[in-house]
Design an enzyme around this catalytic site. Structure first.
Site, mmCIF file in Angstrom:
data_model
loop_
_atom_site.group_PDB
_atom_site.id
_atom_site.type_symbol
_atom_site.label_atom_id
_atom_site.label_comp_id
_atom_site.label_asym_id
_atom_site.label_seq_id
_atom_site.Cartn_x
_atom_site.Cartn_y
_atom_site.Cartn_z
ATOM 1 N N GLU A 155 0.851 -1.180 0.000
ATOM 2 C CA GLU A 155 0.000 0.000 0.000
ATOM 3 C C GLU A 155 0.891 1.237 0.000
ATOM 4 O O GLU A 155 1.877 1.321 0.726
ATOM 5 C CB GLU A 155 -0.919 0.005 1.224
ATOM 6 C CG GLU A 155 -1.986 -1.070 1.162
ATOM 7 C CD GLU A 155 -3.054 -0.893 2.222
ATOM 8 O OE1 GLU A 155 -3.464 0.247 2.469
ATOM 9 O OE2 GLU A 155 -3.471 -1.915 2.793
ATOM 10 N N LYS A 207 2.620 -16.688 -0.658
ATOM 11 C CA LYS A 207 2.125 -15.378 -0.225
ATOM 12 C C LYS A 207 2.183 -15.250 1.289
ATOM 13 O O LYS A 207 2.685 -14.266 1.834
ATOM 14 C CB LYS A 207 0.691 -15.185 -0.734
ATOM 15 C CG LYS A 207 -0.065 -14.027 -0.105
ATOM 16 C CD LYS A 207 0.521 -12.677 -0.477
ATOM 17 C CE LYS A 207 -0.347 -11.569 0.088
ATOM 18 N NZ LYS A 207 0.143 -10.244 -0.293
ATOM 19 N N LEU A 253 13.627 -3.336 8.545
ATOM 20 C CA LEU A 253 14.422 -3.295 9.774
ATOM 21 C C LEU A 253 14.389 -1.887 10.361
ATOM 22 O O LEU A 253 15.417 -1.290 10.669
ATOM 23 C CB LEU A 253 15.873 -3.718 9.498
ATOM 24 C CG LEU A 253 16.107 -5.197 9.210
ATOM 25 C CD1 LEU A 253 17.581 -5.457 8.918
ATOM 26 C CD2 LEU A 253 15.639 -6.078 10.379
ATOM 27 N N HIS A 254 13.180 -1.360 10.507
ATOM 28 C CA HIS A 254 12.999 -0.023 11.063
ATOM 29 C C HIS A 254 12.187 -0.143 12.351
ATOM 30 O O HIS A 254 11.017 -0.526 12.334
ATOM 31 C CB HIS A 254 12.287 0.885 10.064
ATOM 32 C CG HIS A 254 13.001 0.999 8.752
ATOM 33 N ND1 HIS A 254 14.168 1.731 8.615
ATOM 34 C CD2 HIS A 254 12.742 0.467 7.535
ATOM 35 C CE1 HIS A 254 14.585 1.646 7.367
ATOM 36 N NE2 HIS A 254 13.741 0.878 6.689
ATOM 37 N N ALA A 255 12.823 0.188 13.468
ATOM 38 C CA ALA A 255 12.148 0.084 14.760
ATOM 39 C C ALA A 255 10.987 1.063 14.822
ATOM 40 O O ALA A 255 11.025 2.145 14.241
ATOM 41 C CB ALA A 255 13.137 0.361 15.883
ATOM 42 N N GLY A 256 9.944 0.677 15.531
ATOM 43 C CA GLY A 256 8.772 1.535 15.641
ATOM 44 C C GLY A 256 7.680 0.878 16.446
ATOM 45 O O GLY A 256 7.938 -0.028 17.249
ATOM 46 N N CYS A 263 -2.724 -6.753 5.755
ATOM 47 C CA CYS A 263 -2.074 -8.010 5.372
ATOM 48 C C CYS A 263 -1.370 -8.711 6.527
ATOM 49 O O CYS A 263 -1.764 -9.820 6.917
ATOM 50 C CB CYS A 263 -1.080 -7.758 4.237
ATOM 51 S SG CYS A 263 -1.846 -7.243 2.686
#
Length: 441
Positions: A155, A207, A253-256, A263
Site C-alpha cells: 500500500e 504469499k 528493519l525499522h524500529a517503531g 495483510c
C-alpha cells in the site's frame, strides 16, 4: 485479452487498472452498487498515489469499465481474477473465505468457453482445490482451469509494484494455464520481471510465507530496539550493520510501534491457524504475533513515561493515524490502539493525519481530529509521531515547542535527531536509541 476482475477493492482496482494499462480489456465487477456508481463517475474509494490518474486514463481509453453484472463480463473473459476480501474470521483467526466462495459460485453461472479463474485474494493453502470443486459442482460442463496468482502489492506503492514487480508467482495444475497467464503478463517482459510457475498450493503458501517473514523482521528489530534502549546501543546503527549483509537486507528493519494494515496481522494469524490444522507449530510466527502486540503496549508506556508516569487529564497530540504513509488504511494501525490505550488512561487525544481521519473517527470517536499538522501540538503535554508521513519529517520544531504546554516530543519512527530537537527546546524520546533522558542502567 478480455479480463474480468471480481472485487473492486484495493487489490481489484490496482490489478484492473494495471492490466488495462497493459492494453487488456478489463471489466471490474463488484456487488456494491454505490461503489460501482462512484467509480463510473471517476470517484476512487481508496487513497493510493497515482491510482486515480491510472483509472481515469484507462476508462477514457475504453479499456476499463465497471459493473455490478457478472453476465457478459464473465462469459466473454479469457481470465477471471478473484480479488475479494479474506478478512480474519471472527472468533478463530482463520481466513474468512465466504466472499471467495460466493464469488466463485457467481462466476460459475456465467462461464462460457475455455476460461482461467485466477485467485488474487490471499487465501490459505488448498483454497484453489475448493474453488475448483465448486466450479465443477455448479458447472460440470465448463472448460475452466483454476490457478493461484497472489498479489504482492505494498500500500502506498502498489502501482509501482504492479508494473515493476520483484516476481510474479503463478500456481498451475494444467499446462494450458501457463500459456494464458504468460500472455496476461507478457507486457512485463521488457521489465524482466521473473514469472515463477509452481503448483497451486505452493503459490498459495508463498504469499503467506512472504508476509510472515517480513513481519518477523519487523518484530525482530523492535525486540532489538528494546534491548538497545536498556544497553545504551543505537538500534538504527544495529539495523544498518545487519542490513548491509546481503543475506539479510535492510528492508523492514525499522524500529517503531509495530506492523499493521490489511495483510501482516491477518495473514500471520491465518498462517498459524492453517499450520495448526496440519499439526504443525509455527513458533517463530507465533512469537512474531505476540511481539507485535506487546510493542504497542511498550509504546504507550514510553509515552506515559515521557509525561511523568501519568497522562490522566493531559493532552497528547498524535501525528499519523494510518498504519503507514501514503494510504488511508487504518486497519490494525498501531496509532488506533495507542490512541485507545491513552484515552483509557485518562488522556485527551488530538490527532492529525493527511488521509486517515475520516476512517479513524468511526473507530476512535473520542479522538479530536485536528485541521493541520501543528494543531495537535497546541497546548499539548506531549506530541507523538506515529506514522512517518513526509509532511511530518520537516516540521518547524521551534513552532512546535512554542505552542506546547510541555515541550515533549516522542518519535516512534525515529525520524528526527536528538540534537535538532534539543536546539528547538524539545525533550526528545525515540525508539531503540540512547536519546532518552533516563540514565543508563
Amino acid at each position: 485479452m478480455k479480463i474480468a476482475i471480481v472485487g473492486a477493492g484495493y487489490v481489484g482496482l490496482v490489478t484492473g487498472a494495471g492490466l488495462a494499462d497493459f492494453g487488456h480489456q478489463v471489466t471490474a465487477i463488484d456487488v456494491d452498487a454505490d461503489r460501482i456508481a462512484a467509480l463510473q463517475q471517476g470517484v476512487v474509494p481508496i487513497f493510493e498515489p497515482g491510482l486515480d490518474e491510472l483509472l481515469s486514463r484507462n476508462m477514457a481509453a475504453g479499456r476499463l469499465v465497471f459493473t455490478t453484472s457478472f453476465g457478459a463480463a464473465i462469459a466473454e473473459a479469457d481470465v477471471v481474477f478473484l480479488a475479494v476480501g479474506t478478512p480474519s474470521r471472527r472468533g478463530d483467526g482463520h481466513a474468512d473465505l465466504s466472499y471467495v466462495y460466493d464469488a466463485t459460485r457467481k462466476v460459475a453461472e456465467h462461464l462460457d468457453g475455455f476460461t482461467v479463474v485466477a485467485t488474487k485474494s490471499t487465501v490459505p493453502v488448498g483454497t484453489g482445490d475448493e474453488v475448483e470443486r465448486i466450479l465443477a459442482e455448479h458447472r460440470p460442463d465448463a472448460d475452466v482451469l483454476v490457478v493461484s496468482n497472489p498479489e504482492f502489492l505494498r500500500e502506498g506503492a502498489a502501482i509501482e509494484d504492479f508494473k515493476r514487480p520483484d516476481r510474479i508467482v503463478v500456481g498451475i495444475e494444467d499446462e494450458r494455464a501457463r500459456a494464458v497467464m504468460t500472455e496476461v503478463y507478457r507486457p512485463l517482459y521488457l521489465n524482466q520481471a521473473p514469472l515463477l510457475f509452481t503448483n497451486r498450493r505452493t503459490a498459495e503458501l508463498t504469499k503467506y510465507a512472504a508476509n510472515a517473514f517480513l513481519a518477523m523482521k519487523v518484530s525482530f528489530i523492535n525486540e532489538m530496539a528494546e534491548l538497545c534502549e536498556r544497553a545504551g546501543a543505537d538500534v538504527q546503527e544495529v539495523a544498518r550493520g545487519i542490513g548491509l549483509d546481503r543475506r539479510i537486507g535492510s528492508k523492514f528493519l525499522h524500529a517503531g510501534p509495530g506492523y499493521g494494515g490489511s495483510c501482516f496481522p491477518k495473514d500471520t494469524l491465518a498462517l498459524v491457524r492453517t499450520a495448526a490444522d496440519h499439526d504443525v507449530s509455527l513458533s517463530l510466527v507465533e512469537a512474531t504475533i505476540a511481539a507485535n502486540a506487546r510493542q504497542r503496549f511498550l509504546m504507550v508506556d514510553k509515552i506515559v513515561g515521557a509525561c511523568g508516569g501519568d497522562v490522566s487529564g493531559k493532552t497528547i497530540g498524535l501525528l499519523g493515524l494510518t498504519f503507514k504513509p501514503n494510504t488511508d488504511d487504518i486497519r490494525d494501525a498501531p496509532a488506533i490502539d495507542i490512541a485507545t490505550m491513552l484515552m483509557e488512561r485518562g488522556a485527551r487525544v488530538v490527532a492529525y493525519d493527511p488521509q486517515g481521519m475520516a476512517a479513524a473517527a468511526l473507530v476512535v470517536p473520542g479522538v479530536v481530529m485536528a485541521e493541520h499538522a501543528y494543531a495537535p501540538a497546541d497546548n499539548a503535554d506531549a506530541l507523538v509521531l506515529v506514522t512517518e508521513w513526509n509532511e511530518f519529517r520537516s516540521l518547524d520544531l521551534a513552532r512546535v515547542a512554542g505552542v506546547m504546554r510541555h515541550p515533549v516530543f516522542v518519535d516512534l519512527r525515529n525520524v528526527y535527531r536528538r540534537e535538532e530537537m534539543q536546539r528547538a527546546g524539545l525533550r526528545y524520546m525515540s525508539v531503540g536509541r540512547p536519546d532518552a533522558e533516563e540514565p543508563r542502567p
